[in-house]
Write a protein that holds these residues in place. Structure first.
Motif, mmCIF file in Angstrom:
data_model
loop_
_atom_site.group_PDB
_atom_site.id
_atom_site.type_symbol
_atom_site.label_atom_id
_atom_site.label_comp_id
_atom_site.label_asym_id
_atom_site.label_seq_id
_atom_site.Cartn_x
_atom_site.Cartn_y
_atom_site.Cartn_z
ATOM 1 N N VAL A 149 6.059 -5.111 22.308
ATOM 2 C CA VAL A 149 6.706 -5.299 21.002
ATOM 3 C C VAL A 149 5.704 -5.975 20.080
ATOM 4 N N VAL A 150 5.542 -5.400 18.877
ATOM 5 C CA VAL A 150 4.692 -6.000 17.839
ATOM 6 C C VAL A 150 5.534 -6.105 16.572
ATOM 7 N N GLY A 151 5.153 -7.032 15.728
ATOM 8 C CA GLY A 151 5.904 -7.207 14.490
ATOM 9 C C GLY A 151 5.142 -8.010 13.471
ATOM 10 N N THR A 152 5.750 -8.127 12.308
ATOM 11 C CA THR A 152 5.158 -8.896 11.217
ATOM 12 C C THR A 152 6.287 -9.478 10.391
ATOM 13 N N PRO A 153 6.089 -10.638 9.802
ATOM 14 C CA PRO A 153 7.149 -11.240 8.973
ATOM 15 C C PRO A 153 7.395 -10.383 7.719
ATOM 16 N N THR A 154 8.669 -10.169 7.408
ATOM 17 C CA THR A 154 8.985 -9.393 6.193
ATOM 18 C C THR A 154 8.582 -10.143 4.936
ATOM 19 N N ALA A 155 8.518 -11.473 5.008
ATOM 20 C CA ALA A 155 8.066 -12.236 3.836
ATOM 21 C C ALA A 155 6.632 -11.878 3.495
ATOM 22 N N TRP A 156 5.834 -11.671 4.543
ATOM 23 C CA TRP A 156 4.443 -11.277 4.285
ATOM 24 C C TRP A 156 4.388 -9.875 3.690
ATOM 25 N N LEU A 157 5.225 -8.978 4.199
ATOM 26 C CA LEU A 157 5.253 -7.624 3.639
ATOM 27 C C LEU A 157 5.665 -7.640 2.173
ATOM 28 N N ALA A 158 6.681 -8.482 1.863
ATOM 29 C CA ALA A 158 7.112 -8.577 0.468
ATOM 30 C C ALA A 158 5.992 -9.112 -0.410
ATOM 31 N N GLU A 159 5.286 -10.110 0.127
ATOM 32 C CA GLU A 159 4.164 -10.654 -0.639
ATOM 33 C C GLU A 159 3.063 -9.604 -0.818
ATOM 34 N N ALA A 160 2.836 -8.850 0.254
ATOM 35 C CA ALA A 160 1.826 -7.791 0.148
ATOM 36 C C ALA A 160 2.238 -6.736 -0.890
ATOM 37 N N ASP A 161 3.544 -6.415 -0.887
ATOM 38 C CA ASP A 161 4.036 -5.456 -1.888
ATOM 39 C C ASP A 161 3.852 -5.990 -3.297
ATOM 40 N N ARG A 162 4.160 -7.281 -3.479
ATOM 41 C CA ARG A 162 3.992 -7.880 -4.805
ATOM 42 C C ARG A 162 2.535 -7.890 -5.230
ATOM 43 N N GLU A 163 1.668 -8.220 -4.296
ATOM 44 C CA GLU A 163 0.247 -8.232 -4.627
ATOM 45 C C GLU A 163 -0.251 -6.820 -4.955
ATOM 46 N N ALA A 164 0.220 -5.839 -4.176
ATOM 47 C CA ALA A 164 -0.196 -4.459 -4.459
ATOM 48 C C ALA A 164 0.317 -4.001 -5.828
ATOM 49 N N ALA A 165 1.589 -4.333 -6.128
ATOM 50 C CA ALA A 165 2.149 -3.952 -7.435
ATOM 51 C C ALA A 165 1.382 -4.645 -8.553
ATOM 52 N N PHE A 166 1.076 -5.941 -8.349
ATOM 53 C CA PHE A 166 0.325 -6.671 -9.362
ATOM 54 C C PHE A 166 -1.059 -6.060 -9.558
ATOM 55 N N PHE A 167 -1.680 -5.704 -8.430
ATOM 56 C CA PHE A 167 -3.022 -5.104 -8.519
ATOM 57 C C PHE A 167 -2.981 -3.770 -9.271
ATOM 58 N N HIS A 168 -2.021 -2.930 -8.921
ATOM 59 C CA HIS A 168 -1.928 -1.621 -9.586
ATOM 60 C C HIS A 168 -1.591 -1.774 -11.068
ATOM 61 N N ALA A 169 -0.706 -2.742 -11.367
ATOM 62 C CA ALA A 169 -0.338 -2.949 -12.771
ATOM 63 C C ALA A 169 -1.546 -3.373 -13.589
ATOM 64 N N TRP A 170 -2.311 -4.330 -13.048
ATOM 65 C CA TRP A 170 -3.499 -4.766 -13.776
ATOM 66 C C TRP A 170 -4.562 -3.664 -13.831
ATOM 67 N N THR A 171 -4.644 -2.914 -12.755
ATOM 68 C CA THR A 171 -5.611 -1.808 -12.758
ATOM 69 C C THR A 171 -5.280 -0.796 -13.845
ATOM 70 N N LEU A 172 -3.986 -0.441 -13.924
ATOM 71 C CA LEU A 172 -3.569 0.515 -14.961
ATOM 72 C C LEU A 172 -3.751 -0.073 -16.346
ATOM 73 N N ALA A 173 -3.401 -1.358 -16.479
ATOM 74 C CA ALA A 173 -3.514 -1.995 -17.795
ATOM 75 C C ALA A 173 -4.961 -2.062 -18.266
ATOM 76 N N VAL A 174 -5.864 -2.273 -17.306
ATOM 77 C CA VAL A 174 -7.278 -2.383 -17.671
ATOM 78 C C VAL A 174 -7.929 -1.016 -17.827
ATOM 79 N N ALA A 175 -7.524 -0.041 -16.983
ATOM 80 C CA ALA A 175 -8.232 1.242 -16.953
ATOM 81 C C ALA A 175 -7.686 2.254 -17.959
ATOM 82 N N ILE A 176 -6.367 2.264 -18.160
ATOM 83 C CA ILE A 176 -5.786 3.318 -19.005
ATOM 84 C C ILE A 176 -6.220 3.215 -20.471
ATOM 85 N N PRO A 177 -6.119 2.056 -21.127
ATOM 86 C CA PRO A 177 -6.527 2.013 -22.543
ATOM 87 C C PRO A 177 -7.970 2.465 -22.774
#
Length: 400
Positions: free
Chosen positions: A64-92
């Motif tokens: 059995v292997v696992g990971t804390p869902t809090a870490w996954l949520a944080e990873a999701d937030r960081e990924a969303a933040f990264f993509h948002a800033w990437t789009l904000a910086v790259a698209i204009p």
């Protein structure tokens, strides 16, 4: 210790339920009894704190292997933040760069548009500068310039036509007004009044002749040359000869008709006008006692009808202009001198222009050459009746 990039834990149990190893396994997950049916599945713990996966080998060992869902949520937030800033910086910058590239690519079309606007504003001499266009649209620019040149030629011709028409009409009008003024101011009797009225009648007939010629000229271009029907030239020429027979008799000019059967494509009334105009022109420029002949020749290329006179011919300097509207030269290209008695038809300089316009609308041409021994020969050429008509016939006559 947990990886800074990924927090995870694991535990392994044998088939008897004995814990074989543990890597940071949370205490609440130490009991494997509830996982017997979880092999080869993914699930979330009941309290929602962990995301787990289990697998079993052939010996019954459960991993059995696992990971804390809090870490996954944080990873999701960081990924969303990264993509948002990437789009904000790259698209204009991308949008700006794309807009600039598109503007650069459309610069030649913008210059063409500005040139068109200047032409619309009345600067008819403007043309597209090839130095300002790319190779890809050089062909388009050349076609537009050629079209503008043709339109400029048409505009110049219309301006000259208007000026010549005004000149032709003002002459008789001024003559009528002058005759009326002289008669009103004079003290002459009925004889002077009669002379005034006769002069006005002559000038009025000239105006009538010009107007009739303009009406004839307006209908010389057919809307659909390809729809012309096959017809025999012989009866058309016979009708034209009969139309001018009275004038030939009055001018003491012998008419010789040697036209035989010849099939062309055309409109009978317009072609009769061509031959009547050519015959009238030849009669009026032939000396008294002279003769005018009309004859035809058929070749594989088409049919040629020649009107031959033995008058003064066309002066060399007049040859390039004899088919222009309102052109009046001093020879067979222009108006003839009045015949004694004053009843000679007034010239208007449109007869040969009408002939050319009609012949071009029939896919043919009319041209001039000097008659051997003196005089003028005008030849109307038709394409073969079974050949496609073209809007403008090619001319191979000398002097054109």
């Amino acid at each position: 210790p947990d990886s800074p990039d990924f927090a995870w834990f694991a535990g392994g149990w044998d088939a008897g339920g004995r814990l074989l190893f543990s890597r940071q396994l949370p205490p609440s997950l130490a009991n494997r009894a509830a996982w017997e049916d979880r092999a080869n599945r993914l699930w979330t713990s009941r309290d929602g704190r962990y995301r787990l996966a289990a697998t079993r080998d052939q010996e019954g060992t459960l991993l059995v292997v696992g990971t804390p869902t809090a870490w996954l949520a944080e990873a999701d937030r960081e990924a969303a933040f990264f993509h948002a800033w990437t789009l904000a910086v790259a698209i204009p910058p991308g949008v700006v760069a794309g807009w600039l590239l598109l503007a650069w690519l459309l610069r030649p079309l913008d210059r063409i548009s500005r040139t068109a606007q200047r032409i619309e504003a009345g600067h008819f001499g403007e043309r597209i500068d090839f130095a300002d266009v790319d190779v890809e649209i050089a062909g388009l620019a050349g076609a537009i310039n050629l079209m503008l040149d043709r339109l400029g030629e048409v505009r110049d011709k219309l301006a000259r036509f208007d000026a010549n028409l005004a000149h032709e009409l003002l002459g008789p009008v001024h003559g009528i007004l002058l005759q009326v003024e002289v008669t009103l101011e004079g003290n002459g009797g009925p004889e002077e009044l009669r002379r005034c009225l006769l002069s006005i009648r002559g000038l009025g007939r000239r105006l009538e002749t010009i107007c009739e010629a303009l009406l004839a000229y307006s209908r010389t271009v057919l809307p659909d040359p390809a729809a012309l029907s096959r017809l025999d030239l012989e009866p058309i020429v016979d009708a034209a000869v009969g139309q001018v027979a009275g004038l030939a008799e009055a001018e003491r000019v012998a008419l010789v008709n040697r036209v035989g059967s010849a099939v062309v494509r055309g409109e009978a009334d317009l072609l009769q006008q061509v031959f009547a105009n050519l015959l009238t022109n030849a009669i009026l420029h032939s000396p008294a006692g002279g003769g005018v002949a009309i004859e035809n020749e058929t070749t594989p290329e088409g049919v040629a009808v020649s009107v031959i006179d033995h008058g003064a011919g066309v002066a060399p300097e007049d040859e390039p202009r004899i088919f222009e509207q309102f052109f009046s030269g001093g020879s067979s290209a222009g108006d003839a001198a009045p015949r004694p008695g004053g009843d000679r038809p007034a010239g208007h300089g449109l007869g040969l222009a009408i002939c050319r316009s009609i012949m071009q609308s029939h896919g043919g041409e009319v041209g001039y050459r000097a008659t051997p021994g003196g005089g003028a020969t005008f030849v109307a050429r038709f394409p073969a009746a079974d050949r496609d008509l073209q809007q403008n016939g090619a001319s191979d006559f000398a002097g054109e």
